[in-house]
Scaffold this motif. Sequence first.
Motif, PDB file in Angstrom:
ATOM      1  N   ASP A  69     -30.521  -3.488  52.148  1.00  0.00           N
ATOM      2  CA  ASP A  69     -31.132  -4.824  52.198  1.00  0.00           C
ATOM      3  C   ASP A  69     -31.021  -5.419  50.801  1.00  0.00           C
ATOM      4  OD1 ASP A  69     -32.543  -7.121  52.565  1.00  0.00           O
ATOM      5  OD2 ASP A  69     -34.452  -6.160  53.084  1.00  0.00           O
ATOM      6  N   THR A  71     -31.562  -8.197  49.713  1.00  0.00           N
ATOM      7  CA  THR A  71     -32.616  -9.138  49.330  1.00  0.00           C
ATOM      8  C   THR A  71     -33.866  -8.412  48.835  1.00  0.00           C
ATOM      9  OG1 THR A  71     -33.547  -9.211  51.577  1.00  0.00           O
ATOM     10  CG2 THR A  71     -31.790 -10.779  51.049  1.00  0.00           C
ATOM     11  N   ALA A  72     -33.861  -7.084  48.901  1.00  0.00           N
ATOM     12  CA  ALA A  72     -35.049  -6.315  48.491  1.00  0.00           C
ATOM     13  C   ALA A  72     -34.659  -5.181  47.550  1.00  0.00           C
ATOM     14  CB  ALA A  72     -35.756  -5.751  49.726  1.00  0.00           C
ATOM     15  N   GLN A  75     -37.238  -2.983  44.259  1.00  0.00           N
ATOM     16  CA  GLN A  75     -38.639  -3.380  44.402  1.00  0.00           C
ATOM     17  C   GLN A  75     -39.546  -2.215  44.028  1.00  0.00           C
ATOM     18  OE1 GLN A  75     -39.521  -4.965  48.260  1.00  0.00           O
ATOM     19  NE2 GLN A  75     -38.367  -6.869  47.920  1.00  0.00           N
ATOM     20  N   HIS A  81     -42.858  -0.556  50.980  1.00  0.00           N
ATOM     21  CA  HIS A  81     -41.963   0.533  50.571  1.00  0.00           C
ATOM     22  C   HIS A  81     -42.777   1.452  49.658  1.00  0.00           C
ATOM     23  CE1 HIS A  81     -38.430  -1.566  52.167  1.00  0.00           C
ATOM     24  NE2 HIS A  81     -38.922  -2.673  51.613  1.00  0.00           N
ATOM     25  N   THR A  85     -37.711   0.588  46.322  1.00  0.00           N
ATOM     26  CA  THR A  85     -36.351   0.531  46.863  1.00  0.00           C
ATOM     27  C   THR A  85     -35.348   0.754  45.735  1.00  0.00           C
ATOM     28  OG1 THR A  85     -36.216  -1.878  46.533  1.00  0.00           O
ATOM     29  CG2 THR A  85     -37.034  -1.101  48.663  1.00  0.00           C
ATOM     30  N   GLY A  89     -31.365  -1.772  47.960  1.00  0.00           N
ATOM     31  CA  GLY A  89     -32.455  -2.155  48.836  1.00  0.00           C
ATOM     32  C   GLY A  89     -32.852  -1.085  49.836  1.00  0.00           C
TER      33      GLY A  89
END
Length: 305
Positions: A69, A71-72, A75, A81, A85, A89
């Motif tokens: 992912d 977009t993540a 993180q 999560h 991440t 992601g």
Amino acid sequence: MTALTMTNLSPATPPRFAALRGGAAYALTVIRHLAGNPSAAFGLAVIALLVVSAAFAPLIATHNPYAQDLTATLQAPSWAHYFGTDELGRDVFSRLVYGSRISLTIIALVAVIVGPIGLAVGTIAGYFGGWFDTVLMRITDIFLSFPGLILSLAFVAALGAGLENAIVAIALTSWPPIARLARAETLTLRGADYVSAARLQGASSARIIIKSIVPMCMPSVLVRLTLSMATVILTAAGLGFLGLGAQPPLPEWGAMIAIGRRYMLESWWLVAFPGGAILFVSLAFNLIGDGLRDALDPKQRKGRH
């Protein structure tokens, strides 16, 4: 006495079943001792957690360990999560859970390969002596003369990178200490009265080794094998870190650290959680090994106190 003997040997309780019950009772006694030892109990809890994570990984993992992912990415740990991440992601917690399967597979396969090889080499060398002992122990010395990780790297370089080749390489470098221990035990046992009696009764050398010597060597070998598992974990992580063990995208803990070190200054969780998993599992095997040594050798336990 006759009636008692007849009762014990009745068809309802065959000798082999009685032996199995005796072995199970002994195993329960050892487990009870480990559970009563705080450090060994902690080690058992960690290994139990490892086994449960490996067995029920699809149920425990919160995400697909391979799903990306973008977009993540990177993180920090959160309720979404638990362990953050990675750079693609992917959920670090889920990858750690599935990575426990790889670690447990390495431990199990190496133990299955190393234990019998080391036990066979050590007992044969110690029992027969002479040129058997000289040849087998010189081969063992050659393996022991190199650091385990360096020798594993050489084998993997020859066999090729990959999880299967890494397991073979680790197994080929882990049997010499067990062979040395089994040989030392056999040298003290081959002159025992019960071994001499078996020899006088016409028992073959193979039967004496398998029936009389190997069972007596098993406790020490089991302790040494348990303690060796910590080194196996570290060696597997080292090979993964260097890119010679499990290959991406497999969530092997050492490989996760290798990738995470590029971002560790800003994203500490990429290295901290896989490193912590390696630390706790290695420590757990060392603690269980110490507990087994105390449980299987009461004299040594008394000497410590």
